[in-house]
Design a protein around this motif. Sequence first.
Motif, PDB file in Angstrom:
ATOM      1  N   LEU A   1     -12.036  -2.841  12.677  1.00 18.20           N
ATOM      2  CA  LEU A   1     -11.888  -2.363  11.302  1.00 18.20           C
ATOM      3  C   LEU A   1     -10.709  -3.094  10.679  1.00 18.20           C
ATOM      4  CD1 LEU A   1     -12.382  -0.412   8.928  1.00 18.20           C
ATOM      5  CD2 LEU A   1     -10.914   1.244  10.103  1.00 18.20           C
ATOM      6  N   GLU A   2     -10.913  -3.682   9.524  1.00 15.90           N
ATOM      7  CA  GLU A   2      -9.857  -4.471   8.891  1.00 15.90           C
ATOM      8  C   GLU A   2      -9.310  -3.772   7.658  1.00 15.90           C
ATOM      9  OE1 GLU A   2      -8.959  -8.935   7.090  1.00 15.90           O
ATOM     10  OE2 GLU A   2     -11.010  -8.336   7.559  1.00 15.90           O
ATOM     11  N   LEU A   3      -7.990  -3.861   7.525  1.00 12.33           N
ATOM     12  CA  LEU A   3      -7.334  -3.553   6.254  1.00 12.33           C
ATOM     13  C   LEU A   3      -6.998  -4.903   5.629  1.00 12.33           C
ATOM     14  CD1 LEU A   3      -4.842  -0.712   7.321  1.00 12.33           C
ATOM     15  CD2 LEU A   3      -7.255  -0.530   6.690  1.00 12.33           C
ATOM     16  N   PRO A   4      -7.936  -5.486   4.875  1.00 14.41           N
ATOM     17  CA  PRO A   4      -7.724  -6.859   4.382  1.00 14.41           C
ATOM     18  C   PRO A   4      -6.539  -6.940   3.438  1.00 14.41           C
ATOM     19  CG  PRO A   4      -9.641  -5.868   3.336  1.00 14.41           C
ATOM     20  CD  PRO A   4      -9.197  -4.909   4.388  1.00 14.41           C
ATOM     21  N   PHE A   5      -5.830  -8.030   3.527  1.00 11.14           N
ATOM     22  CA  PHE A   5      -4.588  -8.153   2.758  1.00 11.14           C
ATOM     23  C   PHE A   5      -4.824  -8.091   1.265  1.00 11.14           C
ATOM     24  CE2 PHE A   5      -5.983 -12.548   2.948  1.00 11.14           C
ATOM     25  CZ  PHE A   5      -5.648 -13.058   1.699  1.00 11.14           C
ATOM     26  N   TRP A   6      -5.992  -8.533   0.806  1.00  8.61           N
ATOM     27  CA  TRP A   6      -6.242  -8.498  -0.635  1.00  8.61           C
ATOM     28  C   TRP A   6      -6.466  -7.062  -1.137  1.00  8.61           C
ATOM     29  CZ3 TRP A   6      -9.408 -11.053   2.850  1.00  8.61           C
ATOM     30  CH2 TRP A   6     -10.648 -10.472   3.133  1.00  8.61           C
ATOM     31  N   GLU A   7      -6.677  -6.119  -0.222  1.00  3.71           N
ATOM     32  CA  GLU A   7      -6.748  -4.706  -0.594  1.00  3.71           C
ATOM     33  C   GLU A   7      -5.463  -3.966  -0.241  1.00  3.71           C
ATOM     34  OE1 GLU A   7     -11.579  -4.160   0.173  1.00  3.71           O
ATOM     35  OE2 GLU A   7     -10.150  -3.001   1.339  1.00  3.71           O
ATOM     36  N   TRP A   8      -4.951  -4.200   0.993  1.00  5.08           N
ATOM     37  CA  TRP A   8      -3.842  -3.411   1.491  1.00  5.08           C
ATOM     38  C   TRP A   8      -2.501  -3.797   0.875  1.00  5.08           C
ATOM     39  CZ3 TRP A   8      -2.768   1.052   3.062  1.00  5.08           C
ATOM     40  CH2 TRP A   8      -1.653   1.352   3.843  1.00  5.08           C
ATOM     41  N   PHE A   9      -2.248  -5.075   0.697  1.00  4.34           N
ATOM     42  CA  PHE A   9      -0.948  -5.482   0.167  1.00  4.34           C
ATOM     43  C   PHE A   9      -0.703  -4.955  -1.248  1.00  4.34           C
ATOM     44  CE2 PHE A   9       0.998  -8.920   2.960  1.00  4.34           C
ATOM     45  CZ  PHE A   9       0.358  -8.462   4.101  1.00  4.34           C
ATOM     46  N   PRO A  10      -1.667  -5.060  -2.170  1.00  2.00           N
ATOM     47  CA  PRO A  10      -1.424  -4.453  -3.495  1.00  2.00           C
ATOM     48  C   PRO A  10      -1.194  -2.953  -3.417  1.00  2.00           C
ATOM     49  CG  PRO A  10      -3.261  -5.972  -3.593  1.00  2.00           C
ATOM     50  CD  PRO A  10      -2.931  -5.804  -2.140  1.00  2.00           C
ATOM     51  N   LEU A  11      -1.832  -2.279  -2.432  1.00  2.00           N
ATOM     52  CA  LEU A  11      -1.676  -0.834  -2.312  1.00  2.00           C
ATOM     53  C   LEU A  11      -0.278  -0.418  -1.903  1.00  2.00           C
ATOM     54  CD1 LEU A  11      -4.849   0.716  -0.655  1.00  2.00           C
ATOM     55  CD2 LEU A  11      -3.735   1.397  -2.753  1.00  2.00           C
ATOM     56  N   LEU A  12       0.459  -1.306  -1.251  1.00  2.99           N
ATOM     57  CA  LEU A  12       1.800  -0.957  -0.807  1.00  2.99           C
ATOM     58  C   LEU A  12       2.693  -0.571  -1.978  1.00  2.99           C
ATOM     59  CD1 LEU A  12       2.402  -3.728   1.900  1.00  2.99           C
ATOM     60  CD2 LEU A  12       1.702  -1.360   2.261  1.00  2.99           C
ATOM     61  N   LYS A  13       2.343  -1.003  -3.169  1.00  2.00           N
ATOM     62  CA  LYS A  13       3.135  -0.678  -4.361  1.00  2.00           C
ATOM     63  C   LYS A  13       2.577   0.539  -5.109  1.00  2.00           C
ATOM     64  CE  LYS A  13       4.306  -5.564  -4.982  1.00  2.00           C
ATOM     65  NZ  LYS A  13       4.249  -6.737  -5.897  1.00  2.00           N
ATOM     66  N   ARG A  14       1.496   1.127  -4.595  1.00  2.00           N
ATOM     67  CA  ARG A  14       0.876   2.265  -5.272  1.00  2.00           C
ATOM     68  C   ARG A  14       1.399   3.574  -4.702  1.00  2.00           C
ATOM     69  NH1 ARG A  14      -3.558  -0.046  -8.032  1.00  2.00           N
ATOM     70  NH2 ARG A  14      -3.750   1.979  -9.075  1.00  2.00           N
ATOM     71  N   THR A  15       0.866   4.677  -5.185  1.00  2.00           N
ATOM     72  CA  THR A  15       1.346   5.988  -4.767  1.00  2.00           C
ATOM     73  C   THR A  15       0.886   6.310  -3.348  1.00  2.00           C
ATOM     74  OG1 THR A  15      -0.598   7.130  -5.618  1.00  2.00           O
ATOM     75  CG2 THR A  15       1.229   6.765  -7.158  1.00  2.00           C
ATOM     76  N   ARG A  16       1.573   7.245  -2.731  1.00  2.00           N
ATOM     77  CA  ARG A  16       1.236   7.660  -1.378  1.00  2.00           C
ATOM     78  C   ARG A  16      -0.171   8.243  -1.324  1.00  2.00           C
ATOM     79  NH1 ARG A  16       3.448   9.290   3.494  1.00  2.00           N
ATOM     80  NH2 ARG A  16       2.528  11.171   4.420  1.00  2.00           N
ATOM     81  N   SER A  17      -0.551   9.019  -2.323  1.00  2.00           N
ATOM     82  CA  SER A  17      -1.873   9.641  -2.303  1.00  2.00           C
ATOM     83  C   SER A  17      -2.979   8.588  -2.360  1.00  2.00           C
ATOM     84  CB  SER A  17      -2.023  10.618  -3.474  1.00  2.00           C
ATOM     85  OG  SER A  17      -1.882   9.940  -4.716  1.00  2.00           O
ATOM     86  N   GLU A  18      -2.766   7.513  -3.107  1.00  2.00           N
ATOM     87  CA  GLU A  18      -3.763   6.448  -3.161  1.00  2.00           C
ATOM     88  C   GLU A  18      -3.902   5.754  -1.808  1.00  2.00           C
ATOM     89  OE1 GLU A  18      -4.062   4.391  -7.414  1.00  2.00           O
ATOM     90  OE2 GLU A  18      -1.991   4.531  -6.703  1.00  2.00           O
ATOM     91  N   LYS A  19      -2.769   5.535  -1.150  1.00  2.00           N
ATOM     92  CA  LYS A  19      -2.825   4.893   0.162  1.00  2.00           C
ATOM     93  C   LYS A  19      -3.498   5.798   1.192  1.00  2.00           C
ATOM     94  CE  LYS A  19       1.621   3.834  -0.390  1.00  2.00           C
ATOM     95  NZ  LYS A  19       2.995   3.327  -0.221  1.00  2.00           N
ATOM     96  N   LEU A  20      -3.196   7.084   1.168  1.00  2.00           N
ATOM     97  CA  LEU A  20      -3.835   8.012   2.098  1.00  2.00           C
ATOM     98  C   LEU A  20      -5.342   8.075   1.855  1.00  2.00           C
ATOM     99  CD1 LEU A  20      -1.253  10.940   2.065  1.00  2.00           C
ATOM    100  CD2 LEU A  20      -1.735   9.396   3.965  1.00  2.00           C
ATOM    101  N   SER A  21      -5.734   8.087   0.594  1.00  3.91           N
ATOM    102  CA  SER A  21      -7.157   8.137   0.265  1.00  3.91           C
ATOM    103  C   SER A  21      -7.868   6.892   0.777  1.00  3.91           C
ATOM    104  CB  SER A  21      -7.330   8.270  -1.248  1.00  3.91           C
ATOM    105  OG  SER A  21      -8.695   8.237  -1.609  1.00  3.91           O
ATOM    106  N   TYR A  22      -7.245   5.739   0.618  1.00  4.32           N
ATOM    107  CA  TYR A  22      -7.831   4.478   1.080  1.00  4.32           C
ATOM    108  C   TYR A  22      -8.018   4.485   2.599  1.00  4.32           C
ATOM    109  CZ  TYR A  22      -7.997  -0.529   2.246  1.00  4.32           C
ATOM    110  OH  TYR A  22      -8.338  -1.746   2.763  1.00  4.32           O
ATOM    111  N   LEU A  23      -6.979   4.888   3.336  1.00  4.72           N
ATOM    112  CA  LEU A  23      -7.066   4.894   4.796  1.00  4.72           C
ATOM    113  C   LEU A  23      -8.074   5.935   5.285  1.00  4.72           C
ATOM    114  CD1 LEU A  23      -3.281   4.495   5.729  1.00  4.72           C
ATOM    115  CD2 LEU A  23      -5.077   2.782   5.934  1.00  4.72           C
ATOM    116  N   HIS A  24      -8.130   7.074   4.613  1.00  5.96           N
ATOM    117  CA  HIS A  24      -9.110   8.100   4.982  1.00  5.96           C
ATOM    118  C   HIS A  24     -10.522   7.546   4.834  1.00  5.96           C
ATOM    119  CE1 HIS A  24     -11.676  11.651   4.501  1.00  5.96           C
ATOM    120  NE2 HIS A  24     -10.758  12.315   5.191  1.00  5.96           N
TER     121      HIS A  24
END
Length: 794
Positions: free
Chosen positions: A758-781
């Motif tokens: 399972l990949e967290l591709p950099f073109w999705e994950w790196f921009p998310l590092l600057k977003r809110t915690r809830s957005e990151k949790l939703s993405y990983l879920h």
Amino acid sequence: MATVLVRRRFPRLSRVTAALLTSSAPCKAEEGGGRRKEEEEEEEENPKKGAVIQLLTPPGYRVLHNPAAYARSKAGSSLQAFGDAPSSSAVPAASSQLLPPARNALAKPLHRKKTPLRAKQEVEKEQSELHDSKEDPRVFQRGRPEYKSLCYDRFEPLETLPGEEAEAILLGVTAQRGSQDPETITECFHKLSRLPEERRAALLAEPGFDALSRCVVEQIQSFATPQLVEILKACVRLGVPPAHPLLAACERDFCRRAWAMSLEQLLLVADCWRCLQRAVPSYLAILFSYAARSCKDLALPQLVQLLYIIGEGRRAPPELVEKLEGVIWKHLDACTLEEVGAISLGLFKSLSAVPERLVRRIAERVTPELEEMSTYALVNVLKLLRYARLDHLPLLRELGKVIPPRIPATNVQGLMHVALTCSSLHYYDEAVLAAVAAALPSKVAYCRSKDAAKFLWSFGCLDYEPPNEEEFYSSLIQHTRRKLREFDRFPEHLLTGLLGLAFVGRFPEELIDYALSEDFVQKTRNSKYELGKDLFTLGRSVEIECPAYRGSRLSPQLSQEVTQLVLAFAQQEIFVRPEMVEAVSLLESVLGGPEYVKSHMILPHTRSADLEVHLAADGRPVPFNLKDSAGRELRDIGVSLTDDLMAQLLKGKGSSQPRRGAENEATAPGWEPRGEKQAPQTPFSGRSGPVSTSLHVSPPPGGFVDASSSPAPPQQPGRVKLAIQVSNRNHYCYLSKRLLGLHRLKRRQLRLLGYVVLELPFWEWFPLLKRTRSEKLSYLHYKVFDPALLRGAP
């Protein structure tokens, strides 16, 4: 013994169309072992680094004469840097396929009688493939008349001297017993150098020539500088051996009088030393010091000739190169394309730090005229781009238009540099690679051992298998087999080629058996490169992908040593990266605690990290990282963790695990069994629906031994093991979503061992590092609890 090629066949994953991303140049290699390849590439024309030349000052300088400094360089080049100190077939596994040993690609040609036309064509082809490393870099000198005063002109028309007159000169020298004056001696050398080429070798063995040389040595301080220069030029024409006593005396005297000479004379003498293939580090040190004092006044021809000398000497004082940067900027627009190529080659060979802005300026200078540039000059610019790790996209795109039509007429070393530049910059251009692959089989006989190795590395690094892949790979593998004993001197090249083959799932058994043998491993210890990591990657890959292999294997001690090195590097450089730390922390929140996530290297030989997560058949997270979790809890309350304490804590884990798991399942934030639930519509996702079906895996082979030399744990029924990849730009080809060969190999092997990748591709994950915690949790879920992962589990 015929080479047996074990080739794993897997369904080709769908190639994602290359999409331009707003990313910068290829980033630093993930692990230190990759740097060895970079150094090897940088030294393609730089056999030996040697000592650093420091600038001298005129008063009180000393000339240090060291005869041992003229030994041939370690790289074994026929032209040293003149600034240097001179088995049985394995039974195939169920998921493997044995390929016949290149029976079609390298079939013996029929013996036909050579016609004159055919013989002429073969001679012409051979001549076109030969690279003259002495003369090819000097082509730029024919472009301006000013170079006649700066370099030796081998095309200068001279009237041939009759043999009878040469004999008379030698008899006269012998009769006068060294009483000639410097002017007469200089004239004798000039006349003798006009002998026909076929008679020059015999002349050097004549007693009269020895007597004439002694005259120079005995009276050398009486010669005017122009006279001594003429004698040196005559020595070039005559082909005097580099170790001749006359040349040693001339070198010492030129060093003595250098500060009184003009820059033109200094450059001309340096050029003669290069033509004579004599290493003169002391003389070059003085020349570079002299040039550093007058850099701003250098004319364009002087600048280019100086950079040529720097390159052929394979080093220069950093402060001199720094000063030359401004002069290059000043003259660059007025340079011819051949001169730009010469400047690029000189900077590349100098092994000096070249500012990126200068390399970019050179690329901008040649891009509009790339089609008019000679292939040799173009390849020199590519070497500089490769050395500087500069991704100049306009030039690379133009290269894709200009170079493919030229490839059939380009010699094999030129092809190697084109392919190596693409792989070094992680730049995938199918048109260029396909053209190289199509031309190579007919030229493979002209490959040096390192050429063959770097072709294999380049194509494997970019994970490219050309349309003629069987012919292409078979020809290179058979050529490598023929050159096998050369790798005893250069073991790094054999490992380079075998790793390139491993990236695309090709494992020639005989070559691997040799590379992993105790004798060869011992030879790698004498290399100037650290090859342990490459041996480790190759050895572990064979264990996973070729379970029927019965040849040599790495010793457990070496494997353990390299594993510790790799893990130590990961602890300092990989696990602490912000994208990794954030992913671990948030996954613990999503899943219910640290016992559900393990940040480690599942496959240390691939030199990159994984986040391991286990899911039950119904999608619920399963705790498995109890040791790390217990250690963290005890550290939080200030308890020292010992082996005995850990044994007591874990002794009853069988009975406590269900209860602990149930508690975490109840408290895992936002967890629920997922059916065909739609993906959350977030601006970072860019998609909806399940993930790609390319996550399906193959059954794991048996008999793999992990880094600790213990069998890999069997896949538990009904459990899915996720190997989460937190990727970055350096895992992919430049400006695309095409995985590089090493990371394709890693994912292939993870699937063979029963993992779902399972990949967290950099073109999705790196921009998310600057977003809110809830957005990151939703993405990983959404990522972890995707039903497609359960369907793709073995």
